[in-house]
Design a protein around this motif. Structure first.
Motif, PDB file in Angstrom:
ATOM      1  N   ALA A 224       0.816  -1.210   0.000  1.00 19.07           N
ATOM      2  CA  ALA A 224       0.000   0.000   0.000  1.00 19.07           C
ATOM      3  C   ALA A 224       0.853   1.264   0.000  1.00 19.07           C
ATOM      4  CB  ALA A 224      -0.916  -0.002   1.224  1.00 19.07           C
ATOM      5  N   THR A 225       0.491   2.199  -0.889  1.00 22.56           N
ATOM      6  CA  THR A 225       1.090   3.529  -0.833  1.00 22.56           C
ATOM      7  C   THR A 225       0.454   4.286   0.335  1.00 22.56           C
ATOM      8  OG1 THR A 225      -0.609   4.517  -2.251  1.00 22.56           O
ATOM      9  CG2 THR A 225       1.312   3.515  -3.347  1.00 22.56           C
ATOM     10  N   HIS A 226       0.987   5.450   0.646  1.00 31.20           N
ATOM     11  CA  HIS A 226       0.419   6.243   1.737  1.00 31.20           C
ATOM     12  C   HIS A 226      -1.041   6.609   1.443  1.00 31.20           C
ATOM     13  CE1 HIS A 226       3.908   6.832   4.350  1.00 31.20           C
ATOM     14  NE2 HIS A 226       4.652   6.901   3.256  1.00 31.20           N
ATOM     15  N   GLU A 227      -1.325   6.967   0.196  1.00 27.25           N
ATOM     16  CA  GLU A 227      -2.699   7.337  -0.170  1.00 27.25           C
ATOM     17  C   GLU A 227      -3.635   6.133  -0.062  1.00 27.25           C
ATOM     18  OE1 GLU A 227      -5.250   9.283  -3.887  1.00 27.25           O
ATOM     19  OE2 GLU A 227      -3.123   8.798  -4.136  1.00 27.25           O
ATOM     20  N   GLN A 228      -3.224   5.013  -0.606  1.00 27.33           N
ATOM     21  CA  GLN A 228      -4.050   3.801  -0.521  1.00 27.33           C
ATOM     22  C   GLN A 228      -4.245   3.373   0.922  1.00 27.33           C
ATOM     23  OE1 GLN A 228      -1.583   1.320  -2.940  1.00 27.33           O
ATOM     24  NE2 GLN A 228      -2.630   1.819  -4.859  1.00 27.33           N
ATOM     25  N   ALA A 229      -3.190   3.443   1.708  1.00 32.06           N
ATOM     26  CA  ALA A 229      -3.269   3.040   3.113  1.00 32.06           C
ATOM     27  C   ALA A 229      -4.284   3.890   3.869  1.00 32.06           C
ATOM     28  CB  ALA A 229      -1.891   3.155   3.764  1.00 32.06           C
ATOM     29  N   GLY A 230      -4.272   5.200   3.618  1.00 33.02           N
ATOM     30  CA  GLY A 230      -5.213   6.079   4.296  1.00 33.02           C
ATOM     31  C   GLY A 230      -6.654   5.748   3.977  1.00 33.02           C
ATOM     32  N   LEU A 231      -6.931   5.401   2.724  1.00 36.96           N
ATOM     33  CA  LEU A 231      -8.304   5.075   2.311  1.00 36.96           C
ATOM     34  C   LEU A 231      -8.733   3.706   2.816  1.00 36.96           C
ATOM     35  CD1 LEU A 231      -8.119   6.384  -1.360  1.00 36.96           C
ATOM     36  CD2 LEU A 231      -9.531   7.347   0.476  1.00 36.96           C
ATOM     37  N   LEU A 232      -7.821   2.744   2.812  1.00 42.29           N
ATOM     38  CA  LEU A 232      -8.175   1.371   3.176  1.00 42.29           C
ATOM     39  C   LEU A 232      -8.031   1.087   4.674  1.00 42.29           C
ATOM     40  CD1 LEU A 232      -6.496  -0.479   0.160  1.00 42.29           C
ATOM     41  CD2 LEU A 232      -8.949  -0.258   0.599  1.00 42.29           C
ATOM     42  N   GLY A 233      -7.499   2.053   5.409  1.00 36.56           N
ATOM     43  CA  GLY A 233      -7.390   1.860   6.852  1.00 36.56           C
ATOM     44  C   GLY A 233      -6.303   0.896   7.263  1.00 36.56           C
ATOM     45  N   VAL A 234      -5.201   0.883   6.504  1.00 37.28           N
ATOM     46  CA  VAL A 234      -4.057   0.030   6.838  1.00 37.28           C
ATOM     47  C   VAL A 234      -2.812   0.905   6.912  1.00 37.28           C
ATOM     48  CG1 VAL A 234      -5.069  -2.014   5.767  1.00 37.28           C
ATOM     49  CG2 VAL A 234      -3.593  -0.509   4.405  1.00 37.28           C
ATOM     50  N   SER A 235      -1.715   0.322   7.313  1.00 40.23           N
ATOM     51  CA  SER A 235      -0.451   1.047   7.371  1.00 40.23           C
ATOM     52  C   SER A 235       0.202   1.066   5.991  1.00 40.23           C
ATOM     53  CB  SER A 235       0.502   0.383   8.373  1.00 40.23           C
ATOM     54  OG  SER A 235      -0.074   0.342   9.659  1.00 40.23           O
ATOM     55  N   ALA A 236       0.889   2.147   5.688  1.00 40.79           N
ATOM     56  CA  ALA A 236       1.646   2.202   4.433  1.00 40.79           C
ATOM     57  C   ALA A 236       2.626   1.043   4.398  1.00 40.79           C
ATOM     58  CB  ALA A 236       2.379   3.535   4.321  1.00 40.79           C
ATOM     59  N   GLY A 237       2.712   0.371   3.264  1.00 39.73           N
ATOM     60  CA  GLY A 237       3.577  -0.793   3.138  1.00 39.73           C
ATOM     61  C   GLY A 237       2.890  -2.102   3.452  1.00 39.73           C
ATOM     62  N   SER A 238       1.609  -2.045   3.881  1.00 36.63           N
ATOM     63  CA  SER A 238       0.865  -3.279   4.157  1.00 36.63           C
ATOM     64  C   SER A 238       0.610  -4.043   2.859  1.00 36.63           C
ATOM     65  CB  SER A 238      -0.478  -2.961   4.820  1.00 36.63           C
ATOM     66  OG  SER A 238      -0.300  -2.388   6.094  1.00 36.63           O
ATOM     67  N   ALA A 239       0.433  -5.355   2.998  1.00 37.36           N
ATOM     68  CA  ALA A 239       0.219  -6.207   1.825  1.00 37.36           C
ATOM     69  C   ALA A 239      -1.137  -5.920   1.181  1.00 37.36           C
ATOM     70  CB  ALA A 239       0.303  -7.668   2.228  1.00 37.36           C
ATOM     71  N   LEU A 240      -1.126  -5.787  -0.132  1.00 36.87           N
ATOM     72  CA  LEU A 240      -2.347  -5.654  -0.916  1.00 36.87           C
ATOM     73  C   LEU A 240      -2.307  -6.672  -2.049  1.00 36.87           C
ATOM     74  CD1 LEU A 240      -2.653  -1.765  -1.410  1.00 36.87           C
ATOM     75  CD2 LEU A 240      -3.731  -3.165   0.362  1.00 36.87           C
ATOM     76  N   LEU A 241      -3.480  -7.033  -2.552  1.00 39.12           N
ATOM     77  CA  LEU A 241      -3.599  -7.846  -3.761  1.00 39.12           C
ATOM     78  C   LEU A 241      -4.105  -6.943  -4.878  1.00 39.12           C
ATOM     79  CD1 LEU A 241      -5.221 -11.016  -2.201  1.00 39.12           C
ATOM     80  CD2 LEU A 241      -2.992 -10.931  -3.306  1.00 39.12           C
ATOM     81  N   ARG A 242      -3.388  -6.925  -5.975  1.00 38.56           N
ATOM     82  CA  ARG A 242      -3.736  -6.059  -7.100  1.00 38.56           C
ATOM     83  C   ARG A 242      -4.359  -6.892  -8.212  1.00 38.56           C
ATOM     84  NH1 ARG A 242      -1.112  -4.300 -11.963  1.00 38.56           N
ATOM     85  NH2 ARG A 242      -1.560  -2.123 -12.501  1.00 38.56           N
ATOM     86  N   LEU A 243      -5.599  -6.567  -8.551  1.00 41.04           N
ATOM     87  CA  LEU A 243      -6.272  -7.209  -9.669  1.00 41.04           C
ATOM     88  C   LEU A 243      -6.265  -6.266 -10.862  1.00 41.04           C
ATOM     89  CD1 LEU A 243      -9.538  -8.928  -8.345  1.00 41.04           C
ATOM     90  CD2 LEU A 243      -7.331  -9.956  -8.838  1.00 41.04           C
ATOM     91  N   ARG A 244      -5.988  -6.815 -12.032  1.00 43.62           N
ATOM     92  CA  ARG A 244      -6.061  -6.060 -13.284  1.00 43.62           C
ATOM     93  C   ARG A 244      -6.919  -6.870 -14.236  1.00 43.62           C
ATOM     94  NH1 ARG A 244      -3.836  -5.273 -18.353  1.00 43.62           N
ATOM     95  NH2 ARG A 244      -3.263  -3.121 -18.888  1.00 43.62           N
ATOM     96  N   SER A 245      -7.910  -6.242 -14.853  1.00 50.99           N
ATOM     97  CA  SER A 245      -8.872  -7.012 -15.644  1.00 50.99           C
ATOM     98  C   SER A 245      -9.340  -6.242 -16.863  1.00 50.99           C
ATOM     99  CB  SER A 245     -10.087  -7.357 -14.769  1.00 50.99           C
ATOM    100  OG  SER A 245     -11.083  -8.020 -15.514  1.00 50.99           O
ATOM    101  N   VAL A 246      -9.497  -6.971 -17.959  1.00 51.84           N
ATOM    102  CA  VAL A 246     -10.153  -6.454 -19.161  1.00 51.84           C
ATOM    103  C   VAL A 246     -11.281  -7.419 -19.506  1.00 51.84           C
ATOM    104  CG1 VAL A 246      -9.934  -5.877 -21.599  1.00 51.84           C
ATOM    105  CG2 VAL A 246      -8.041  -5.366 -20.031  1.00 51.84           C
ATOM    106  N   SER A 247     -12.514  -6.896 -19.579  1.00 49.58           N
ATOM    107  CA  SER A 247     -13.676  -7.723 -19.902  1.00 49.58           C
ATOM    108  C   SER A 247     -14.204  -7.352 -21.284  1.00 49.58           C
ATOM    109  CB  SER A 247     -14.789  -7.517 -18.862  1.00 49.58           C
ATOM    110  OG  SER A 247     -14.332  -7.869 -17.574  1.00 49.58           O
ATOM    111  N   ARG A 248     -14.711  -8.362 -22.001  1.00 46.03           N
ATOM    112  CA  ARG A 248     -15.174  -8.158 -23.369  1.00 46.03           C
ATOM    113  C   ARG A 248     -16.578  -8.706 -23.570  1.00 46.03           C
ATOM    114  NH1 ARG A 248     -10.725  -7.306 -26.926  1.00 46.03           N
ATOM    115  NH2 ARG A 248      -8.728  -7.437 -25.822  1.00 46.03           N
TER     116      ARG A 248
END
Length: 258
Positions: free
Chosen positions: A196-220
């Motif tokens: 998590a970046t500082h911005e993401q951490a603030g929104l998600l309620g975790v500490s900066a550097g906490s583990a996140l799972l990143r999904l990337r998707s294209v639907s057709r």
């Protein structure tokens, strides 16, 4: 003299920390504790079961690893909120449908909803020209009241136009699109670990550097036209992704990250 102290059998072949782990699980069930309810502190558990702090910490660490309790520094140990068992990687469902399936509730906080020119990455994903108009929606998703994921979705203007005027706070985007005759039939989705970046951490309620799972998707659509591109960041302590395995591995691939 009895070898049973506070429910711990010192003659048992089972390690004391494993016995204590089961006793804590039994206590949670018998006392009807709910997610978020506090558990006795380490010192109290040592006294109650006649074991050392090392045994207590081993038991709590195992329970935390299993997702049954959560320990908050400076506050104590609490019954954990259940993780969503998400099949979002290998199916064309969204978080709303996945959580709804298990009886939970998703609420979205809309952080951004507008039409913008497509940058190079978005244009490539949606097979548009760079600078073509796309509708972008950024949502902070809450599951049963807890911040769960931060997602940004881009859609071609003709697709995304149907989202304006809709209340996306309590609505499935896929369901809304389907109501307008726009349905995803196939696509490509990937998952990777990040922090998590500082911005993401603030929104998600975790500490900066906490583990996140990143999904990337294209639907057709069935015709092959891309209708949606999204990138979502899920809290690692709240989500668990499940994959259906079979003898045919042709549906997946290992992608080398440079």
């Amino acid at each position: 003299m009895s070898t049973m102290i506070g429910g711990i059998d010192r003659r048992s072949a089972a390690p004391m920390y494993d016995q204590l782990r089961q006793l804590i699980v039994d206590s949670i069930e018998q006392d009807g504790l709910q997610p978020g309810d506090p558990l006795p502190g380490e010192h109290r558990l040592c006294e109650q079961y006649g074991v050392s702090r090392t045994v207590v910490r081993q038991a709590l660490a195992q329970l935390e690893h299993e997702g049954l309790v959560e320990r908050v520094k400076g506050k104590g140990t609490f019954v954990a909120r259940p993780r969503t068992s998400e099949s979002l990687v290998h199916t064309l469902v969204g978080l709303f449908e996945e959580v709804e399936r298990r009886g939970g509730h998703v609420r979205s906080e809309i952080l951004r909803h507008e039409t913008v020119p497509a940058d190079a990455e978005v244009a490539d994903a949606l097979e548009l020209a760079e600078g073509d108009p796309v509708v972008v929606i950024t949502r902070l998703r809450h599951v049963d009241g807890d911040a769960w994921s931060l997602s940004t979705t881009w859609m071609p203007q003709a697709v995304g136009a149907v989202t304006f005027g809709a209340d996306l706070r309590e609505t499935s985007l896929y369901r809304l699109l389907a109501e307008h005759g726009i349905a995803a039939t196939h696509g490509v989705r990937s998952a990777e670990a990040t922090v998590a970046t500082h911005e993401q951490a603030g929104l998600l309620g975790v500490s900066a550097g906490s583990a996140l799972l990143r999904l990337r998707s294209v639907s057709r659509e069935e015709s092959g036209r891309p209708i949606e591109f999204f990138v979502a960041y899920h809290r690692g302590d709240r989500s668990r992704f499940e994959f259906q395995l079979g003898p045919d591995s042709s549906q997946g691939s290992l992608v080398r990250i440079p």
